[in-house]
Design an enzyme around this catalytic site. Structure first.
Site, PDB file in Angstrom:
ATOM      1  N   HIS A 189      -7.438  -4.920   9.983  1.00 41.13           N
ATOM      2  CA  HIS A 189      -7.110  -4.651   8.586  1.00 41.13           C
ATOM      3  C   HIS A 189      -5.746  -5.235   8.222  1.00 41.13           C
ATOM      4  O   HIS A 189      -4.843  -5.325   9.044  1.00 41.13           O
ATOM      5  CB  HIS A 189      -7.187  -3.151   8.260  1.00 41.13           C
ATOM      6  CG  HIS A 189      -6.074  -2.305   8.801  1.00 41.13           C
ATOM      7  ND1 HIS A 189      -6.278  -1.270   9.676  1.00 41.13           N
ATOM      8  CD2 HIS A 189      -4.738  -2.311   8.563  1.00 41.13           C
ATOM      9  CE1 HIS A 189      -5.128  -0.679   9.957  1.00 41.13           C
ATOM     10  NE2 HIS A 189      -4.174  -1.294   9.293  1.00 41.13           N
TER      11      HIS A 189
ATOM     12  N   GLU B  80      -9.845  -2.137   5.156  1.00 41.40           N
ATOM     13  CA  GLU B  80     -10.549  -1.881   6.404  1.00 41.40           C
ATOM     14  C   GLU B  80     -11.773  -2.806   6.532  1.00 41.40           C
ATOM     15  O   GLU B  80     -12.241  -3.377   5.538  1.00 41.40           O
ATOM     16  CB  GLU B  80     -11.013  -0.420   6.438  1.00 41.40           C
ATOM     17  CG  GLU B  80      -9.894   0.611   6.344  1.00 41.40           C
ATOM     18  CD  GLU B  80      -9.206   0.866   7.665  1.00 41.40           C
ATOM     19  OE1 GLU B  80      -9.161  -0.047   8.506  1.00 41.40           O
ATOM     20  OE2 GLU B  80      -8.700   1.982   7.868  1.00 41.40           O
TER      21      GLU B  80
ATOM     22  N   ASN C 162      -8.050  -3.133  14.165  1.00 41.84           N
ATOM     23  CA  ASN C 162      -9.402  -3.453  13.702  1.00 41.84           C
ATOM     24  C   ASN C 162      -9.401  -4.631  12.738  1.00 41.84           C
ATOM     25  O   ASN C 162     -10.422  -4.928  12.117  1.00 41.84           O
ATOM     26  CB  ASN C 162     -10.062  -2.222  13.064  1.00 41.84           C
ATOM     27  CG  ASN C 162      -9.324  -1.748  11.819  1.00 41.84           C
ATOM     28  OD1 ASN C 162      -8.316  -2.332  11.405  1.00 41.84           O
ATOM     29  ND2 ASN C 162      -9.827  -0.685  11.206  1.00 41.84           N
TER      30      ASN C 162
ATOM     31  N   ASP D   2       0.810  -1.208   0.000  1.00 39.12           N
ATOM     32  CA  ASP D   2       0.000   0.000   0.000  1.00 39.12           C
ATOM     33  C   ASP D   2       0.850   1.267   0.000  1.00 39.12           C
ATOM     34  O   ASP D   2       2.072   1.223   0.156  1.00 39.12           O
ATOM     35  CB  ASP D   2      -0.943   0.009   1.209  1.00 39.12           C
ATOM     36  CG  ASP D   2      -0.266  -0.464   2.499  1.00 39.12           C
ATOM     37  OD1 ASP D   2       0.959  -0.305   2.621  1.00 39.12           O
ATOM     38  OD2 ASP D   2      -0.963  -1.005   3.372  1.00 39.12           O
TER      39      ASP D   2
END
Length: 235
Positions: free
Chosen positions: A138, A143, A136, A67
């Protein structure tokens, strides 16, 4: 799935670097999928040490990164291209022309996603993909969502991710709110996957690897892959 519980960050870094190093030795022209964030830093340090000791040779290796923040150029010290240069590429003999990161300055996000996905495909995807994990769940910047993303895409970052990353910026307002990321489908095309996490990620890792497969916990998709190793600090 192979799950390895370690006692501390040093042990995690040594073990992860050993697995990546073995990949480089066994296939010198391999494609490494690489990740950023605080957890892989120790792993990259160990890989650089192995190179300096004459154990590893990166001259034929290619790399694809998961990313990149939208809006940041590679010379911005908060960009993931800069991170990779500082933490690994500048410390080993890899050809930077063979290291690939999404272009955070691309004006057409859709075209950049298509370009990067095609690049990954042209390389045959990663022989080994290194992953960290967010609190979370990810992986990359995928996400929690209502569906798994198949290919490289541009994603709006959740507030929890922005808050977690704000420690690296002068002020929260400087944190980019969107990023390019490989999709879950892209990640799962890697031949092998290595997920690493520190002690603060223990709960979410165990939820991801032992809980239901759901896009609400993106890392849970790793249960669908045939060759995954998970290393995390469990004490």
């Amino acid at each position: 799935m192979k799950v390895i519980k370690v006692k501390n960050y040093e042990e995690l870094s040594v073990m992860a670097a050993s697995i990546i190093g073995a990949q480089v030795i066994n296939k010198p022209q391999c494609v490494l999928g690489l990740a950023t964030g605080s957890t892989p830093i120790g792993t990259y340090e160990k890989l650089a040490e192995a190179y300096n000791n004459g154990i590893l040779d990166f001259s034929e290796v290619k790399s694809i990164n998961l990313d990149e923040y939208c809006g940041l150029s590679g010379d911005n010290n908060q960009s993931y291209r800069y991170f990779m240069n500082e933490n690994l590429f500048n410390k080993v003999n890899i050809d930077k022309e063979n290291t690939f990161v999404p272009d955070g300055t691309a004006s057409d996000s859709e075209k950049e996603c298509e370009r990067y996905e095609a690049l990954c495909a042209s390389l045959g995807y990663a022989d080994l993909q290194l992953l960290g994990i967010g609190h979370n769940g990810h992986i990359g910047f995928n996400e929690p969502d209502s569906a798994f993303a198949a290919v490289t895409h541009c994603v709006k970052l959740q507030e929890s991710t922005i808050n977690a990353n704000s420690r690296l910026f002068e002020k929260k307002e400087d944190v980019p709110t969107s990023a390019f990321t490989m999709g879950i489908g892209t990640i799962l095309k890697a031949k092998k996957i290595l997920l690493v996490g520190g002690a603060d990620k223990k709960d979410i890792i165990e939820k991801a690897i032992y809980g239901d497969v759901t896009p609400e916990v993106p890392a849970s998709a790793l249960q669908l892959h045939k060759d995954v190793t998970v290393i995390y600090v469990a004490e």
